[in-house]
Write a protein that holds these residues in place. Sequence first.
Motif, short mmCIF file in Angstrom:
data_model
loop_
_atom_site.label_atom_id
_atom_site.label_comp_id
_atom_site.label_asym_id
_atom_site.label_seq_id
_atom_site.Cartn_x
_atom_site.Cartn_y
_atom_site.Cartn_z
N ALA A 105 0.86 -1.23 0.10
CA ALA A 105 0.03 0.01 -0.07
C ALA A 105 0.98 1.17 -0.07
CB ALA A 105 -0.87 -0.11 1.27
N SER A 106 0.30 2.44 -0.45
CA SER A 106 1.27 3.54 -0.66
C SER A 106 0.01 4.76 -0.65
CB SER A 106 2.08 3.75 -2.00
OG SER A 106 1.25 3.73 -3.02
N TRP A 107 0.43 6.05 -0.18
CA TRP A 107 -0.49 6.84 -0.13
C TRP A 107 0.15 8.30 -0.63
CZ3 TRP A 107 0.46 3.21 3.21
CH2 TRP A 107 -0.32 2.52 3.86
N ARG A 108 -0.82 9.06 -1.13
CA ARG A 108 -0.40 10.34 -1.61
C ARG A 108 -1.24 11.38 -0.98
NH1 ARG A 108 -1.88 7.35 -5.44
NH2 ARG A 108 -4.06 8.20 -5.80
N GLY A 109 -0.51 12.63 -0.31
CA GLY A 109 -1.59 13.48 0.47
C GLY A 109 -1.40 13.37 1.88
N PRO A 110 -2.56 13.65 2.71
CA PRO A 110 -2.73 13.74 4.15
C PRO A 110 -2.18 12.20 5.00
CG PRO A 110 -4.66 13.72 3.32
CD PRO A 110 -3.92 13.88 2.08
N HIS A 111 -2.50 11.24 4.26
CA HIS A 111 -2.08 10.05 4.94
C HIS A 111 -0.69 9.34 4.33
CE1 HIS A 111 -5.96 10.18 6.61
NE2 HIS A 111 -6.52 10.31 5.36
N ALA A 112 0.22 10.20 3.59
CA ALA A 112 1.07 9.59 3.09
C ALA A 112 2.28 9.48 3.99
CB ALA A 112 1.76 10.70 2.11
N GLY A 113 3.17 8.41 3.39
CA GLY A 113 4.04 7.99 4.19
C GLY A 113 4.80 7.02 3.40
N GLU B 146 -8.47 12.00 -5.33
CA GLU B 146 -9.48 13.26 -5.47
C GLU B 146 -9.43 13.76 -6.83
OE1 GLU B 146 -8.29 15.89 -2.45
OE2 GLU B 146 -8.22 14.50 -0.79
N LEU B 147 -10.63 14.06 -7.44
CA LEU B 147 -10.83 14.62 -8.84
C LEU B 147 -10.93 16.06 -8.77
CD1 LEU B 147 -13.34 12.10 -10.09
CD2 LEU B 147 -10.66 12.03 -10.27
N ASP B 148 -10.89 16.91 -7.86
CA ASP B 148 -10.94 18.39 -7.69
C ASP B 148 -10.43 18.75 -6.48
OD1 ASP B 148 -13.13 17.95 -6.04
OD2 ASP B 148 -14.42 18.71 -7.41
N GLY B 149 -10.54 20.23 -6.22
CA GLY B 149 -10.08 20.78 -5.26
C GLY B 149 -8.30 20.97 -5.15
N PRO B 150 -7.80 21.34 -3.88
CA PRO B 150 -6.46 21.81 -3.99
C PRO B 150 -5.38 20.70 -3.96
CG PRO B 150 -7.53 22.10 -1.80
CD PRO B 150 -8.62 21.85 -2.73
N ARG B 151 -5.83 19.53 -3.54
CA ARG B 151 -5.25 18.38 -3.43
C ARG B 151 -5.64 17.31 -4.40
NH1 ARG B 151 -4.87 17.66 2.86
NH2 ARG B 151 -3.26 19.40 3.54
N ARG B 152 -6.15 17.69 -5.94
CA ARG B 152 -6.35 16.93 -7.10
C ARG B 152 -5.18 15.75 -6.98
NH1 ARG B 152 -8.16 19.31 -12.47
NH2 ARG B 152 -9.44 20.32 -10.99
N GLY B 153 -5.51 14.56 -7.03
CA GLY B 153 -4.79 13.58 -7.48
C GLY B 153 -4.52 12.69 -5.97
N ASP B 154 -4.64 13.22 -4.77
CA ASP B 154 -4.27 12.54 -3.49
C ASP B 154 -5.34 11.49 -3.24
OD1 ASP B 154 -2.47 14.83 -3.15
OD2 ASP B 154 -3.27 15.59 -1.36
N GLY B 155 -4.73 10.35 -2.65
CA GLY B 155 -5.49 9.38 -2.43
C GLY B 155 -4.39 8.21 -2.02
N HIS B 156 -4.90 7.01 -2.20
CA HIS B 156 -4.16 5.72 -1.85
C HIS B 156 -4.25 4.67 -2.94
CE1 HIS B 156 -7.68 3.76 -0.44
NE2 HIS B 156 -7.24 2.51 -0.65
#
Length: 242
Positions: A27-35, A220-230
């Motif tokens: 598993a990998s994450w992008r954004g607030p849960h990144a690590g 995420e498809l919109d907003g300031p962190r578009r592309g973030d997720g896992h």
Amino acid sequence: MGGVSEERFRRLARSSPWLWQRVAFTASWRGPHAGEPVRAWIERPARMRVEDLQGRMLEEEPPPRPEPSSVGPSIAPLVGWSPLPPEMRQPLTPSVPSAPEPRFADDGLVAERFGDEYDHDVPMYVNYHWVAMLDPRELADGTVIESVREVTHHGRPAWEAVLRPTADYDPRCSCCPLLDCAVAAEEYLRPDEPRREGGYATRFEVRLDSVTGICVSTRELDGPRRGDGHDVRIEAAHDQAR
């Protein structure tokens, strides 16, 4: 039975605890849960090992014990990696034997769940985003499904949907939801705490592994962190016998 539809996607999101017994994944994450990316082995109801990609153990449940009390089936033969340590090989016992069975639809997926929503939680790693990822029941209700289709995710069949959370979206934990949206933020932020600059995403691309029900991807498809997720790559899974 049948192809993907909005209702079947919702049922799949409720079904994970009844679809798999053991799973191994990265598993990998992008954004607030990144690590750092991790590799994990999980066996329901309460057995887990998490390593970094170099093989260093990060967390283990139950914790290692000096002397194993028994030798039972391990997770490792499922994937062909080196065996788990003996202390991980214990008899599988129900964590909540009194938890009521759900109501199943004709296709074998869960139409309705009963009892405490936490009855079927697997061990947590870092935060409840991990738990929700493995049992994404929060996606079944409180969302508008804009589109849904069958896709392939890292070589496995998956169902992909574009979701919009509504005011009824109820995440497993509002500070680490699968859909990092304004509804979740308002639930955990105090009135005097600042909201995210630029706002929150309103639309999310979500994928559920169609065999296990695990949420293998969010974006995420919109907003300031578009592309973030896992992103989850399932290496192997063993069906839950019902």
